[in-house]
Design a protein around this motif. Structure first.
Motif, PDB file in Angstrom:
ATOM      1  N   ASN A  37       0.829  -1.207   0.000  1.00 25.88           N
ATOM      2  CA  ASN A  37       0.000   0.000   0.000  1.00 25.88           C
ATOM      3  C   ASN A  37       0.861   1.254   0.000  1.00 25.88           C
ATOM      4  OD1 ASN A  37      -2.547  -1.268  -0.037  1.00 25.88           O
ATOM      5  ND2 ASN A  37      -2.372  -1.695   2.144  1.00 25.88           N
ATOM      6  N   ALA A  38       2.049   1.158   0.574  1.00 26.25           N
ATOM      7  CA  ALA A  38       2.949   2.315   0.635  1.00 26.25           C
ATOM      8  C   ALA A  38       3.834   2.427  -0.599  1.00 26.25           C
ATOM      9  CB  ALA A  38       3.816   2.235   1.894  1.00 26.25           C
ATOM     10  N   CYS A  39       4.410   1.328  -1.038  1.00 26.46           N
ATOM     11  CA  CYS A  39       5.378   1.395  -2.154  1.00 26.46           C
ATOM     12  C   CYS A  39       4.737   1.135  -3.509  1.00 26.46           C
ATOM     13  CB  CYS A  39       6.526   0.420  -1.931  1.00 26.46           C
ATOM     14  SG  CYS A  39       6.061  -1.316  -2.189  1.00 26.46           S
ATOM     15  N   GLN A  40       3.546   0.547  -3.523  1.00 28.17           N
ATOM     16  CA  GLN A  40       2.823   0.229  -4.756  1.00 28.17           C
ATOM     17  C   GLN A  40       3.529  -0.816  -5.616  1.00 28.17           C
ATOM     18  OE1 GLN A  40      -0.349   2.268  -5.713  1.00 28.17           O
ATOM     19  NE2 GLN A  40      -0.094   2.097  -3.516  1.00 28.17           N
ATOM     20  N   GLY A  41       4.531  -1.500  -5.058  1.00 31.54           N
ATOM     21  CA  GLY A  41       5.271  -2.497  -5.837  1.00 31.54           C
ATOM     22  C   GLY A  41       6.251  -1.862  -6.802  1.00 31.54           C
TER      23      GLY A  41
END
Length: 193
Positions: free
Chosen positions: A23-27
């Motif tokens: 959710n923070a890095c978005q992959g």
């Protein structure tokens, strides 16, 4: 460095805390960087064989690229095959969900039972990078620190999960269960966590 069998392991693999926070890095590791994911020699034929089976997972732009150039290329800078990249820099095997979070098309097909290959081991092990030096008689296992993974480090610290424990499944896939058990024993004996 800590030696287990013929492997030299950076202490960071034991000391850094890490749990992916998509959710923070978005992959972002699927689209950031200068080249695609490293592909092991024994994975080349597998990728050649399975990519046509991923047509229901892969975006049209990626499928066009795969049909034209195949799933990988050789990168002279790192002296390794790597997955091909789209024009936007994303891995040819990356899709994004409705929230913009990157997902691996190979892994999605694997989970759905379409293919029996999970994804390249370099992706499964990330942020561990493995440098094999058979001519020198050892393999180096290192933590690849990258700012896009700062949320994962924060998340791992909050949850109290060391990197090597987070990556247990991938470490066992690459090196075997016995090797992972030795890592656990070493971490406990040296109080590394």
């Amino acid at each position: 460095m800590i030696a287990i069998q013929d492997k030299l392991i950076s202490e960071d693999v034991f000391k850094v805390h890490f749990v992916c926070d998509l959710n923070a890095c978005q992959g972002a590791c699927c689209w950031e960087g200068d080249f695609g994911a490293p592909v092991a020699e024994d994975e080349l034929d597998i990728l050649d064989e399975i990519w046509p089976q991923l047509k229901n997972y892969i975006p049209a732009e990626s499928m066009d690229l795969l049909e034209k150039n195949g799933p990988f290329t050789f990168n002279v800078e790192i002296k390794s095959h790597v997955t091909n990249l789209r024009k936007d820099g994303a891995c040819v095997f990356m899709s994004q969900d409705e929230h913009g979070i990157a997902h691996c098309d190979i892994e999605n097909a694997y989970r759905d039972g379409i293919v029996n290959f999970q994804k390249p081991i370099s992706c499964h092990l990330y942020p561990i990078r493995v440098l094999e030096k058979p001519d020198q008689g050892f393999t180096a296992i290192n933590y690849d620190k990258w700012k896009i993974c700062n949320p994962a480090c924060k998340n791992g610290k909050n949850l109290g999960v060391p990197l090597y424990k987070f990556l247990k499944t991938s470490i066992e896939r690459k090196f075997g269960e016995a090797f992972y058990k030795e890592m656990e024993l070493v971490a406990e004996e040296l109080n590394l966590e």
